[in-house]
Design an enzyme around this catalytic site. Structure first.
Site, PDB file in Angstrom:
ATOM      1  CG  ASN A  11      -1.739   1.223   1.383  1.00 60.47           C
ATOM      2  OD1 ASN A  11      -1.793   2.056   0.478  1.00 60.47           O
ATOM      3  ND2 ASN A  11      -2.406   1.368   2.522  1.00 60.47           N
ATOM      4  CE  LYS A  13      -0.147   3.245   4.784  1.00 63.83           C
ATOM      5  NZ  LYS A  13      -0.008   3.343   6.235  1.00 63.83           N
ATOM      6  CG  HIS A  97      -5.751   1.979   5.482  1.00 60.26           C
ATOM      7  ND1 HIS A  97      -5.257   2.875   6.405  1.00 60.26           N
ATOM      8  CD2 HIS A  97      -4.742   1.091   5.256  1.00 60.26           C
ATOM      9  CE1 HIS A  97      -3.998   2.541   6.705  1.00 60.26           C
ATOM     10  NE2 HIS A  97      -3.674   1.459   6.022  1.00 60.26           N
ATOM     11  CD  GLU A  99      -2.808   5.523   6.911  1.00 62.23           C
ATOM     12  OE1 GLU A  99      -2.835   5.539   5.667  1.00 62.23           O
ATOM     13  OE2 GLU A  99      -1.864   5.016   7.555  1.00 62.23           O
ATOM     14  CD  GLU A 171      -3.322  -2.277   7.433  1.00 65.78           C
ATOM     15  OE1 GLU A 171      -2.314  -2.580   6.812  1.00 65.78           O
ATOM     16  OE2 GLU A 171      -3.865  -1.153   7.324  1.00 65.78           O
ATOM     17  N   GLY A 177       2.940   2.350  10.824  1.00 61.01           N
ATOM     18  CA  GLY A 177       3.918   3.429  10.669  1.00 61.01           C
ATOM     19  C   GLY A 177       4.655   3.777  11.955  1.00 61.01           C
ATOM     20  CB  SER A 217       5.599  -1.879  11.914  1.00 62.82           C
ATOM     21  OG  SER A 217       5.268  -0.529  12.180  1.00 62.82           O
ATOM     22  N   GLY A 238       3.059  -1.105   4.292  1.00 60.42           N
ATOM     23  CA  GLY A 238       3.074   0.316   3.963  1.00 60.42           C
ATOM     24  C   GLY A 238       4.496   0.760   3.642  1.00 60.42           C
ATOM     25  N   GLY A 239       5.159   1.344   4.620  1.00 60.95           N
ATOM     26  CA  GLY A 239       6.491   1.942   4.433  1.00 60.95           C
ATOM     27  C   GLY A 239       7.489   1.056   3.701  1.00 60.95           C
TER      28      GLY A 239
HETATM   29  P1  13P Z   1       3.299   0.413   7.689  1.00 61.66           P
HETATM   30  O1  13P Z   1       3.786  -0.888   7.085  1.00 61.66           O
HETATM   31  O2  13P Z   1       4.045   1.605   7.218  1.00 61.66           O
HETATM   32  O3  13P Z   1       3.202   0.304   9.184  1.00 61.66           O
HETATM   33  O4  13P Z   1       1.792   0.630   7.151  1.00 61.66           O
HETATM   34  C1  13P Z   1       0.876  -0.406   7.253  1.00 61.66           C
HETATM   35  C2  13P Z   1      -0.344  -0.040   6.499  1.00 61.66           C
HETATM   36  O5  13P Z   1      -1.075   0.860   6.871  1.00 61.66           O
HETATM   37  C3  13P Z   1      -0.627  -0.800   5.262  1.00 61.66           C
HETATM   38  O6  13P Z   1      -1.909  -0.555   4.799  1.00 61.66           O
END
Ligand code: 13P
Length: 254
Positions: A11, A13, A97, A99, A171, A177, A217, A238-239
């Protein structure tokens, strides 16, 4: 027991530019040559969907959007419909999600409408649930998750059928993050709870087929331990999905 195929999803983002998306997708596609047994999916920003589709052509990588509106078209300024995503080449869409839930005030009811609209169109939803740190520390994790699942999958529940291709993602908000991953046993405990919820709400066949991803993470060095858990069927990254090397290491964890 049905063996579920692992899915590693990136993802991105609101991060890479169109140019960066092309190189990121190209490097990931090139690094996938000898890969077997794992599904891979990329969810770039809307603006990069078209170029990423071209960059991953013939690689077997799935293309996903990060959000959609539940209506097909109309006066919804700034929104993108599922039909538009299909037109752009998406097969999947991330829905609900944290967010979106927390920063953009999406409710379970809105997420339910999106999940229904996505599956009617033939888009596979990746529906996210997860508790905050406060909810976990207050001992409310399972209550919160049950409510999110009950309400955001209400349309499926009311007909008693959930397409087995539907993907759920656990999640924990406190792990996104932050560098703070749920331990494999913490994650497994929740994934088991979600699978039992699937069995109660639908049937054992659905529960054994639906893939449940872990997100929060995920990094190359914690992937293998998380993926070794019985009810964890992949990762929503994510990251670490923004760097081709680390994402490829996650894909090749085994
Ligand atoms: P991180 O892997 O950066 O923690 O993000 C997870 C995420 O929100 C994937 O949708």
């Amino acid at each position: 027991m049905i063996k579920r195929r692992l899915l590693i999803a990136g993802n991105w983002k609101m991060n890479p530019s169109i140019d960066d998306s092309v190189s990121l997708a190209g490097e990931i596609a090139a690094g996938m040559d000898s890969l077997k047994g794992v599904d891979v999916l990329l969810a770039p920003p809307f603006t990069a969907l078209g170029v990423v589709r071209e960059a991953i052509k013939d690689s077997g990588i799935f293309l996903s959007a990060q959000n959609m509106h539940w209506k097909t078209n109309g006066a919804f300024t700034g929104e993108i419909s599922g039909a538009m995503l299909i037109e752009t080449g998406c097969t999947h869409v991330i829905i609900g999600h944290s967010e979106r839930r927390n920063l953009f005030h999406e409710t379970n009811e809105m997420i339910d409408l999106k999940a229904k609209a996505a599956s009617l169109l033939g888009l596979i939803p990746i529906l996210c649930v997860g508790e905050t740190l406060e909810q976990r520390e207050g001992g409310h994790t399972f209550k919160v998750l049950k409510e999110q699942l009950d309400l955001s999958l209400n349309n499926y529940r009311s007909v008693g059928i959930m397409p087995p291709s539907t993907i759920l993602a656990y999640e924990p908000v406190w792990a996104i993050g932050t560098g703070k991953t749920a331990t494999p046993s913490q994650a497994q405990e929740v994934h088991r709870f979600i699978r039992e919820w699937l069995e109660t709400s639908f049937d054992s066949k659905t529960a054994s087929q639906v893939r449940i991803l872990y997100g929060g993470s995920v990094k190359p060095d914690n992937t293998a331990d998380l993926m070794s858990q019985e009810d964890i069927d992949g990762a929503l990254v994510g990251g670490a999905s923004l760097k081709p090397d680390s994402f490829l290491q996650i894909i090749r964890f085994s």
